[in-house]
Structures are given as C-alpha cells and as structure tokens.
Enzyme design. Structure first.
Site, short mmCIF file in Angstrom:
data_model
loop_
_atom_site.label_atom_id
_atom_site.label_comp_id
_atom_site.label_asym_id
_atom_site.label_seq_id
_atom_site.Cartn_x
_atom_site.Cartn_y
_atom_site.Cartn_z
N ARG A 106 9.03 -42.91 9.08
CA ARG A 106 7.76 -42.72 10.12
C ARG A 106 6.74 -43.49 9.28
NH1 ARG A 106 6.69 -36.35 10.81
NH2 ARG A 106 6.56 -36.47 8.74
N THR A 110 0.32 -43.37 11.41
CA THR A 110 0.81 -43.25 12.76
C THR A 110 1.72 -42.05 13.11
OG1 THR A 110 2.54 -44.78 13.26
CG2 THR A 110 0.22 -45.61 13.53
N ASP A 204 7.67 -31.77 2.65
CA ASP A 204 8.63 -33.10 2.88
C ASP A 204 9.94 -32.71 2.44
OD1 ASP A 204 9.76 -35.51 2.36
OD2 ASP A 204 8.17 -36.47 3.01
N ASP A 207 11.51 -35.29 -0.16
CA ASP A 207 11.12 -35.21 -1.36
C ASP A 207 11.45 -34.23 -2.21
OD1 ASP A 207 9.92 -37.66 -1.55
OD2 ASP A 207 8.06 -36.99 -0.44
C1 PRP Z 1 10.86 -36.83 8.11
C2 PRP Z 1 11.94 -36.22 8.48
C3 PRP Z 1 12.44 -36.50 9.68
C4 PRP Z 1 10.99 -36.91 10.37
C5 PRP Z 1 10.60 -35.92 11.26
O1 PRP Z 1 11.24 -38.35 7.64
O2 PRP Z 1 12.95 -36.39 7.34
O3 PRP Z 1 13.23 -37.55 9.78
O4 PRP Z 1 9.95 -36.86 9.40
O5 PRP Z 1 9.24 -35.94 11.91
P1 PRP Z 1 8.83 -36.57 13.43
O6 PRP Z 1 9.89 -35.45 14.38
O7 PRP Z 1 7.63 -36.46 13.63
O8 PRP Z 1 9.74 -37.89 13.52
P2 PRP Z 1 10.30 -39.38 7.11
O9 PRP Z 1 10.13 -40.42 7.81
O10 PRP Z 1 9.12 -38.45 6.34
O11 PRP Z 1 11.09 -40.01 5.94
P3 PRP Z 1 12.40 -38.91 4.75
O12 PRP Z 1 13.66 -38.82 5.62
O13 PRP Z 1 12.50 -39.93 3.57
O14 PRP Z 1 11.57 -37.91 4.41
#
Ligand code: PRP
Length: 219
Positions: A106, A110, A204, A207
């Site tokens: 993400r 945004t 997170d 993390d």
């Molecule tokens: C996080 C999580 C999901 C997403 C959920 O990923 O692991 O993939 O956000 O959010 P959404 O439903 O609003 O799309 P992130 O992009 O933070 O990466 P990560 O997997 O490294 O934590």
C-alpha cells in the site's frame, strides 16, 4: 455478516491469545509464538471448507470407519509481506503443496495498493487457493490479490482468504465485488480510523511478526 465469512469461535482461549498479541507491550518473540497459535486455528478452519468425498477405512480392530477425504488439490498464495507469516503453518499441514507469491504494497499516504510482482503455480486454475492475507482493512490489497488469481483462471469459489483481522467494511467490499470468495478470520474488528487502521487493531502485523516495527510505531 454473510455466509461466506467464517469467524473462528470467539472462545476464552482465542480471546486470551488476542489479549497477549494485541498488547502494545507484547515482545517480538511472544507475538510470533502466540500469533502462530491463532494462525494454526485459522488454517485448520480453512481446511474445513475444502470439498470432501467419502472414504471408508478398516480400523485395527477390523471395523469399518465411514470417513471422508479432502478431494481438492490445494495451494497457498501469500500476499507479501505480512502473508508470509502464515506460510509455516500451511507448510506443516500441506508439506507437498505449492506456494505462490503476490507482492502488493500500500502507498503509505493514499493507502492504495500497488501490484509489484506475482509468481503462481502453473496449474493454479485447477486448485483451491488459500490466500494468506493477515489484515483486511479497506480491502484494496485483498481485491488486487484476488484479481490476480481470477486473471490466472481461479474461480472465485476456489479462493479461501485467511485473515487474522478483518474490518466490517472490508468484508462487505469483498463480498460485493467477489461474492464467491470465502473468508476465514479470527476477528471482525470495530472498524477503521481516519488513517484506514483497524480498531482496536493489532498494529502493523508484518512489522510486528517480522520484528521490523519502529519502537514508536503503534499502528
Ligand atoms: C498491509 C496488510 C495488508 C494490507 C491491508 O500491508 O498486510 O496487505 O495492508 O490493508 P488494505 O485492506 O487497506 O489494503 P502493507 O501494504 O502495509 O504491507 P506489509 O504486508 O509489508 O505489512
């Protein structure tokens, strides 16, 4: 919530595990250990959604047990990075099954998902797919990942998404756009805050699981 959402029984044991790992003071080691216990429960619940056929076996005392066997070919697809936290439990249950990867991140501002990479088993269209995605917030990432699977020929009905935490709005959005997809989750959260973070949430997940959180990061 619709019949495609399978919420783990909210019993005392599950709530005790959630209490440990949702605590902002939970150490990295404790987070990994206790979240893996929940992931194991999620994985078993997902396996329970696979198609089965009758299978009788003769027991050691010579009687017949009228049983069942899973008839689906299975694979997992991990949404990198947080989805990788679920790989070990899948591997323990299905040591010979292939695992595909989809890299979606993400945008920090945004919150919109961007697809960077995917590598899927070549016969994925003939398999049931456990989509490993711990967090369902806005559902943007999940829908992008499901889109990659459908593009590869996987019917929605063959996709079982495994969430650790799900937002009500995310579940509604997946159901509206991909009504055939089933979801297994250990918690339906109260909702999202203005930054699209789950409430009460866990931070997170990626993390915290991989030990890369800033000391002050409390998402
Ligand atoms: C996080 C999580 C999901 C997403 C959920 O990923 O692991 O993939 O956000 O959010 P959404 O439903 O609003 O799309 P992130 O992009 O933070 O990466 P990560 O997997 O490294 O934590």
């Amino acid at each position: 919530m619709d019949g495609n959402v399978h919420l783990l029984p909210q019993n005392d044991m599950l709530r005790a595990l959630h209490t440990i790992i949702r605590d902002r003071a939970c150490t990295h080691g404790s987070f990994v250990f206790h979240s893996r216990r929940v992931i194991r429960l999620l994985m078993e619940a997902a396996m329970n959604l696979l198609p089965v056929g009758k299978k009788d076996v003769v027991t050691p005392v010579g009687a017949t047990y009228e049983g069942l066997e899973i008839t689906a070919e299975l694979c997992a697809v991990s949404v990198i990075r947080a989805g990788d936290s679920m790989e070990l439990e899948f591997r323990e249950l299905c040591p010979a099954a292939p695992i595909g990867k989809i890299l979606i991140q993400r945008d920090k501002q945004t919150k919109l998902p961007r697809l960077y990479y995917s590598h899927l088993p070549p016969d994925i269209a003939d398999r049931h797919v456990l989509l490993l995605e711990p967090m369902l917030a806005t559902a943007g990432s999940a829908l992008a990942a499901i889109g990659v699977l459908v593009e590869a020929g996987v019917p929605e009905e063959a996709v079982i998404m495994i969430n650790f935490l799900s937002s009500p709005e995310g579940l509604r959005r997946v159901h509206a756009e991909r009504p055939g997809v089933r979801i297994v989750t250990s918690s339906i959260e109260e909702g999202l805050n203005e930054h699209a973070f789950l409430l009460p949430g866990i931070g997170d997940f990626g993390d915290r699981f991989f030990g890369t959180a800033d000391a002050g990061a409390r998402r």
